[in-house]
Structure formats: structure tokens, C-alpha cells
Design a protein around this motif. Structure first.
Motif, PDB file in Angstrom:
ATOM      1  N   GLU A 239      -4.278   6.944   9.702  1.00  0.00           N
ATOM      2  CA  GLU A 239      -4.113   5.498   9.565  1.00  0.00           C
ATOM      3  C   GLU A 239      -5.169   4.803  10.393  1.00  0.00           C
TER       4      GLU A 239
ATOM      5  N   SER B 154      -1.306  10.164  11.292  1.00  0.00           N
ATOM      6  CA  SER B 154       0.024   9.679  10.944  1.00  0.00           C
ATOM      7  C   SER B 154       1.024  10.793  11.276  1.00  0.00           C
TER       8      SER B 154
ATOM      9  N   ARG C 258       0.271   4.171   0.588  1.00  0.00           N
ATOM     10  CA  ARG C 258      -0.082   5.137   1.632  1.00  0.00           C
ATOM     11  C   ARG C 258       0.744   4.926   2.899  1.00  0.00           C
ATOM     12  N   VAL C 259       1.262   3.706   3.095  1.00  0.00           N
ATOM     13  CA  VAL C 259       2.065   3.431   4.292  1.00  0.00           C
ATOM     14  C   VAL C 259       3.321   4.295   4.286  1.00  0.00           C
TER      15      VAL C 259
ATOM     16  N   ARG D 275       2.377   8.134   4.619  1.00  0.00           N
ATOM     17  CA  ARG D 275       2.009   8.671   5.936  1.00  0.00           C
ATOM     18  C   ARG D 275       3.207   8.817   6.872  1.00  0.00           C
TER      19      ARG D 275
ATOM     20  N   ASP E 288       0.861  -1.182   0.000  1.00  0.00           N
ATOM     21  CA  ASP E 288       0.000   0.000   0.000  1.00  0.00           C
ATOM     22  C   ASP E 288       0.897   1.231   0.000  1.00  0.00           C
TER      23      ASP E 288
ATOM     24  N   LYS F 208      -6.897   9.612   4.352  1.00  0.00           N
ATOM     25  CA  LYS F 208      -5.940   8.507   4.331  1.00  0.00           C
ATOM     26  C   LYS F 208      -5.187   8.470   3.002  1.00  0.00           C
TER      27      LYS F 208
END
Length: 187
Positions: free
Chosen positions: A164, A173, A94-95, A98, A92, A158
Motif C-alpha cells: 500500500e 499490507s 485493492r483496499v 490487501r 478501490d 499493489k
């Protein structure tokens, strides 16, 4: 499409390459991707099928111990039965996003410009900062919203790497904390 944690782990490991769902209309498209708790899942194919057409191999590829277990899970629910091909498509993004709170001026300005179009963004970020780990239904009620509309808004935050999901509720985050401070300093 929602997946249980065990199914996601099977998809990531390549053991699960099929899913079956009953829908009134398809809930996914071939070639599309689904963001999940363990990363991106690609929908490689989607086609209508029937319970009678299912095979033991289908059941195994969907993570079931037997054809009977798969058919029991699908049961007599309403809707057309779809066979969905799946493949793990990667982490992902987005991990990493963030965790990136070393923002240059242009990147921060771009995020703030996006949030300026979301009249609710500051309120929701502050609400999550004050009450991390609180159920979405409680946060939604406090914001005067239903749970689903609230969750859709949080997904937008997000996607910018600002929040998160936790087992229960959300938290900001590192990037979200930085952006929240910048938003407060603007006002």
C-alpha cells in the motif's frame, strides 16, 4: 491521469465531472477506468477542444472558480487540449484485497505462482518490509532501478493486494506480510 486530492474528493462527491489535459496523444480512453487514491474514476468521454471553446460552466464542472483560472492552469503548454468526462465508479477493490490475509491454500498458491514469474518480487517485498515509508527513489536506487520502472513494479504488487502507498513510500499490507513469509518459506 493524475488528480490532486481536492479534485478526487470533488469527483467522488459528483461536483467535478470534467477534466482538461494537454497531451500529444490521448492519455485515457472513453469507457476506461483510472485507479486513484480515493477509488475508481470512469472516463465517460474524451474529445479534442480548444481554449476558445471553453465556457464558465466547463470551468465549474472541472472544479475551478472561474474560466480564467482554468485557462491559466492550462496555459501555453504543448499538446492537444482534451475535454475528459469523469464519474466516480466506486471504491478501490485493492483496499479490501490487501486486508484479506485469511487465504486458503489455493489462493495463496495462485499468488505465489504469479510472483514466481516476477524474478524481482521477493527482493522488492523484503526491501519494503525492511524500510517502510522510504521514498520510492531511494528504494529504486537501492534496487539498481530508475524510479519509474520501480514504481511500475510496485503497482503490480499493489494489484495483488501486497503493498500500500503511504504519503511517502510504501509498506506491506497484512496480505503482503503473509505472502512474504510464504515466499521465504519456499526458498
Amino acid at each position: 491521469m493524475l488528480f490532486k486530492r481536492a479534485a478526487l474528493e470533488g469527483i467522488k462527491a459528483g461536483r467535478i465531472t470534467l477534466a482538461f489535459r494537454r497531451w500529444r496523444k490521448p492519455g485515457a480512453k472513453a469507457g476506461g477506468e483510472i485507479m486513484t487514491a480515493l477509488g475508481r474514476v470512469q472516463v465517460t468521454a474524451i474529445e479534442e477542444t480548444t481554449l476558445a471553446a471553453l465556457t464558465p460552466r466547463d470551468a465549474a464542472r472541472a472544479g475551478f472558480d472561474s474560466l480564467a483560472a482554468l485557462k491559466s492552469e492550462l496555459g501555453e503548454r504543448e499538446g492537444t487540449l482534451y475535454r475528459i468526462g469523469l464519474a466516480y465508479a466506486g471504491a478501490d477493490p485493492r483496499v479490501a484485497l490487501r486486508m484479506d490475509n485469511d487465504l486458503d491454500g489455493a489462493t495463496l498458491a495462485a499468488i505465489l505462482a504469479k510472483l514466481a514469474r516476477l524474478s524481482w518480487a521477493l527482493d522488492h517485498l523484503e526491501r519494503i518490509a525492511r524500510r517502510p515509508g522510504i521514498r520510492a527513489a531511494e528504494l529504486a536506487a537501492a534496487a539498481g532501478l530508475g524510479t519509474q520502472p520501480f514504481k511500475l513494479r510496485i503497482r503490480r504488487l499493489k494489484s495483488l493486494g501486497l503493498t500500500e502507498s503511504l504519503e511517502v513510500g510504501y509498506r506491506l499490507s497484512p496480505r503482503g506480510k503473509l505472502v512474504l513469509e510464504a515466499l521465504k518459506n519456499q526458498g
